[in-house]
Structures are given as C-alpha cells and as structure tokens.
Design an enzyme around this catalytic site. Sequence first.
Site, PDB file in Angstrom:
ATOM      1  CG  HIS A  22      31.279  12.454  -3.905  1.00  0.00           C
ATOM      2  ND1 HIS A  22      32.496  13.065  -4.128  1.00  0.00           N
ATOM      3  CD2 HIS A  22      30.393  13.457  -3.683  1.00  0.00           C
ATOM      4  CE1 HIS A  22      32.348  14.378  -4.057  1.00  0.00           C
ATOM      5  NE2 HIS A  22      31.085  14.645  -3.785  1.00  0.00           N
ATOM      6  CG  PHE A  23      27.319  11.880  -0.196  1.00  0.00           C
ATOM      7  CD1 PHE A  23      27.644  13.081  -0.798  1.00  0.00           C
ATOM      8  CD2 PHE A  23      26.042  11.370  -0.392  1.00  0.00           C
ATOM      9  CE1 PHE A  23      26.731  13.761  -1.584  1.00  0.00           C
ATOM     10  CE2 PHE A  23      25.120  12.042  -1.173  1.00  0.00           C
ATOM     11  CZ  PHE A  23      25.466  13.245  -1.769  1.00  0.00           C
ATOM     12  CG  HIS A  24      30.553   7.147   3.187  1.00  0.00           C
ATOM     13  ND1 HIS A  24      29.361   7.032   2.495  1.00  0.00           N
ATOM     14  CD2 HIS A  24      30.269   6.730   4.451  1.00  0.00           C
ATOM     15  CE1 HIS A  24      28.418   6.555   3.291  1.00  0.00           C
ATOM     16  NE2 HIS A  24      28.949   6.357   4.487  1.00  0.00           N
ATOM     17  CG  HIS A  43      25.911  21.404  -3.880  1.00  0.00           C
ATOM     18  ND1 HIS A  43      26.470  20.185  -4.169  1.00  0.00           N
ATOM     19  CD2 HIS A  43      26.918  22.294  -3.988  1.00  0.00           C
ATOM     20  CE1 HIS A  43      27.745  20.330  -4.465  1.00  0.00           C
ATOM     21  NE2 HIS A  43      28.050  21.600  -4.361  1.00  0.00           N
ATOM     22  CE1 TYR A  93      31.766  23.513  -1.642  1.00  0.00           C
ATOM     23  CE2 TYR A  93      29.472  23.448  -2.343  1.00  0.00           C
ATOM     24  CZ  TYR A  93      30.817  23.254  -2.609  1.00  0.00           C
ATOM     25  OH  TYR A  93      31.218  22.775  -3.829  1.00  0.00           O
ATOM     26  NE  ARG A  99      22.509   7.740  -3.697  1.00  0.00           N
ATOM     27  CZ  ARG A  99      22.461   9.070  -3.594  1.00  0.00           C
ATOM     28  NH1 ARG A  99      22.210   9.815  -4.654  1.00  0.00           N
ATOM     29  NH2 ARG A  99      22.656   9.665  -2.444  1.00  0.00           N
ATOM     30  NE  ARG A 100      18.769   7.977  -1.870  1.00  0.00           N
ATOM     31  CZ  ARG A 100      18.674   8.953  -2.767  1.00  0.00           C
ATOM     32  NH1 ARG A 100      18.256   8.695  -3.984  1.00  0.00           N
ATOM     33  NH2 ARG A 100      18.983  10.192  -2.455  1.00  0.00           N
TER      34      ARG A 100
END
Length: 551
Positions: free
Chosen positions: A376-378, A225, A229, A441-442
Amino acid sequence: MIKSPLKSKVDSRDGKLAMAHLYVAFIALLVGGLAGLLQVLVRSGKFQLPAGIGYYQILTVHGVVLGLVLTTFFIMGFQLSVVSKTAGTFTGKQRTVGWIGFWIMTIGTIAAAVMILLNKASVLYTFYAPLQAHFIFYLGLTLVVVGSWTVGAAIIMKYAEWRRANPGQQSPLLTFMALVNTLMWIVATIGVAATVLIQLLPWSLGWVDTVNVAVSRTLFWYFGHPLVYFWLLPAYMVWYAIIPKIIGGKIFSDSLARMSFILFLLFSIPVGFHHQLLEPGIDAAWKFLQVVLTFAVVIPSLMTAFSLFASFETFGRSKGAKGLFGWLKKLPWGDARFTVPFIGMVAFIPAGAGGIVNASHQMNQVIHNTIWVTGHFHLTVATAVVLTFFGAAFWLVPHLTGRKLTKKMNKLALIQGSLWAIGMTFMSGAMHAAGLLGAPRRSAFSDYGGSAQAAEWIPYQIAQAVGGSILFIAIILMLYIFINLAFFAPKGEQEFPVGEALHPEEKAPMVFENWKLWLGITVLLILFAYTIPFIDLIQNAPPGSKGFKLW
C-alpha cells in the site's frame, strides 16, 4: 477580482535555494533506491548481503532516506519555488531563513544517516520504542524536523507579506496550498518531536531507564499518518494547479481546490489510532472515533478526483471530443510532464481502496503487519507521489537552472515513467498478494523458517525482486535525466506552468484565509481525539516499559 501578476521566471536566488533541496532529494533517491534493491533481493531468498551488512540496517536506510529525507527535501524545494513564482521573490531575510533551515536539515540528515550506516540505528522507518538507536540518530532527526520548520517559516513569512500588501484579496492558489501543507506539517511533527525529545533522546543517553512504549507509538502515529498527506498534498498541488496548464486547459474550480486542502488540514491529523487498531491500552471507542475521522478524509480525495477529471474532460470537449471518453484522446500523451504524473493519479485509485481496507477495523485484522501494508505504501508514496514529483522535476529543474527539456529527455522521461509503472506493478502487486497469504512485513527471508506456508510466499518474493530490479533501472534513468536537466541540457527558458481558473470571476470565500478559525478547529479536533486516550495511556502504563538496544 484583482489578480497579482505572475513572474515569468523564478528569481535565480530563490532558484538556487530550491535546487539545493532538490540535489539532496535526488542523492537520497540513489541511496534509498539501492537499499531497496538489496532489500527485495534478500527477501527473494536468492541473495545474501555482503560485508556483514544487516537486513534491518538496509531496511532502515530505505525507509528513512526515501520516506523522510527524499520527500521532505523535495517538498520544501518545490514549495519554495511555487511560492516564489506566485507570491513574489523572497526577501533577503526570508531567503536567509530558508537557507538556515536547509543547512539544519542537511546536517541532521547526515548525522542520522551515519548512525544507520554504522548499524547503530537499525530501528526501521518508524523508529519508535521499544527499539533503541544511538542518541545521535535521534538528534539528527530532531534537526531535520527543526530545519523543516525553519524553511516553513520562510513560506509563512512570504504569505504574510503578500496578505499585508494585498488586503481583502485571496492569496494565489499555489501559495495557499503550500501554506496549508506547511501548517499541517508543523502541527503534525509536534508529535514526533515530542517523542524524540521527551522520551527517546533522554532514554538513549541513559538519563532515564524506561519509556512508555504505548505513548511513544501513539505520538509517532499522531505524526505518521499526516506524514502521508504531507507527501500527498504537493502532488495534489501539481494535479490541481499545474497539470491543467500543461494540457492547455483550466483549473475546474479554484474554490473547490481550496476547500479540499482545508479539509485535509482538519482531518489528516487526529486519525493516528487507525494504525494502532490491534494495540492494547487504547479504548475501542476512541479507535472507532478516529476511524470515522479517517474516512472523512475520503471526501477531499473524491473532490480532488472529480476536479481533476472535470478539468480533463472540459479541455477535451473544448477540442471537439465526442462520446463518454473521447476527451482521453485529446490529452497530450507524448508530454512526460503530463503522462508521468497521470500514471501516478491512476495508481492512486487502487492505493486509496487499499487505504480504506487498512483503516477498516475488521479488514485491518486480515492484513495487519503483513506485507500488504508495505505494498500500500508503495502505491501511495512510491507511485502516486513519487511519479508526480518526477513529472514536476521535468519542468521545474530546467526552469530553475535556465535550461530546456529537450525532445530526447522528454522521450527518456516517458520511458522512465513506464518502467516505474511496470516495476511497481510487479513489486506492489506481489506485496498485496503475499500479504493476503499472511506474509509478514519487515522480515528477511531467513526469518521465515521452513514452513509450508512460507513456501507459498516464495514466488511473490521473487516477483518483488523482479519489480525492484526494474524500479532500480528506472531510478538510474531518472538520475541521468535530473543531472542532464540540471547541468547539461541546452540553455533556454522552460515554462513554469501555473493554471488559471475556468471561472476567474468566481472569487473564493475569504473565510478560507481565516487561519485562526481553521487552526483553532484543528487543535480542537486533536484535543478531542487524543486528550483522554493519552491520560489513559499514562495513568495505566505497565511498570518499566524497557526497550531493546541494537548495538
């Protein structure tokens, strides 16, 4: 307040070191982008990989090369350049340390990449147990981490030198920000270094027969996580301290910017359990505590949004803007150095909202392990962060290479940013929608079977392929711009924009420079959040947590 004068240009020796990092980063963009294109084409069900290439092989290439290699190399090169610009030229010793770190990272990257390409490390971007890779893959990742620490050491050495030469003064804002991100990265990567060196490397070498899978996953997410950041704070550096200069305005508040970075240091690390909300072996009370700490990170994010738009509005009002949103018309929309990062800023609004869903226990159960999380990651790293990195490259690369951003390249950069926004709207939007329908996912298309539910996902998978194709075109265009700015653009002086505070007479409290205090609080928060859960995971581990070999 005594102000240290800024150099007009980064020293050419420091520039070569920074550019070396950027060259590797943009090579990674090509390799990882191609893997991503193949991935979404396979998921559409309309394409099969040639030559025996496995889906999870390219999935690992895409995640590791873009999520770890591209970001780490770009961030280190960017931070070296901003420290050289604002705190002064690196000494010969500091520069040597930086080069040593660069080569350690590069050797580690090549080692890990070779194992992935040989299909001996198809362990996904997260690479924790029970999946097992070749020991060279883990050794390569260790070298990448150690190399990044070494580059970070050069930044820390420069900061310490500046403080000795300027006692009682606040450090330059960008140097301060680079230091915070470096310290956060070092503390966070202790987790992934621990699982690799103590668990995964001995296990892959056959020295031990079993590993504690729960501990492996927990150590990874201790790192995983704050990694977000680590990606995000350099984008914040651009938003806070560079974009105001580009638009012709001022930084709204130097002190607010420093406070927000300190809060990220404190609250970004002891929150990994919100990635493990549905995992057994971790008491619900500790999960709840880390969810609370996760939501505490919303505070510096909102502070950042307030500061940014306050800077924009202050600039617009100074140009005569009227009405609630009249200042928007005064912003330099024709300047890619501003517009492309601004698209990233806007994308971070829904990305942040999605992050709140991910970290909320009840809502997380709806989207857990669905492709919503990938979407979300993208939005976060692949849009907000990457577009900001692209926007920074439009002035950073020509500045470091002694060239100019021409009108033609600026126009192409605007087209590139627009294509990226369109492609990501298709791809990430479809991922979020399919995730709400339960699409995993994956997973490759062939893993879905012939269920009626899987048929519902197909239109969204096709939309992902369309978006991914547009994104790959944008990648090719970005690489063309990068090569032009690095080697072929006209010789000249490109500005390295560094903003000034709106109220320079307001000196930030020196407590922000008290690293014993802030690192001490960080360590206490980590110990409080992780010590008892780790003891539980170790004492109550099931016998024989074996993993699976993939070769």
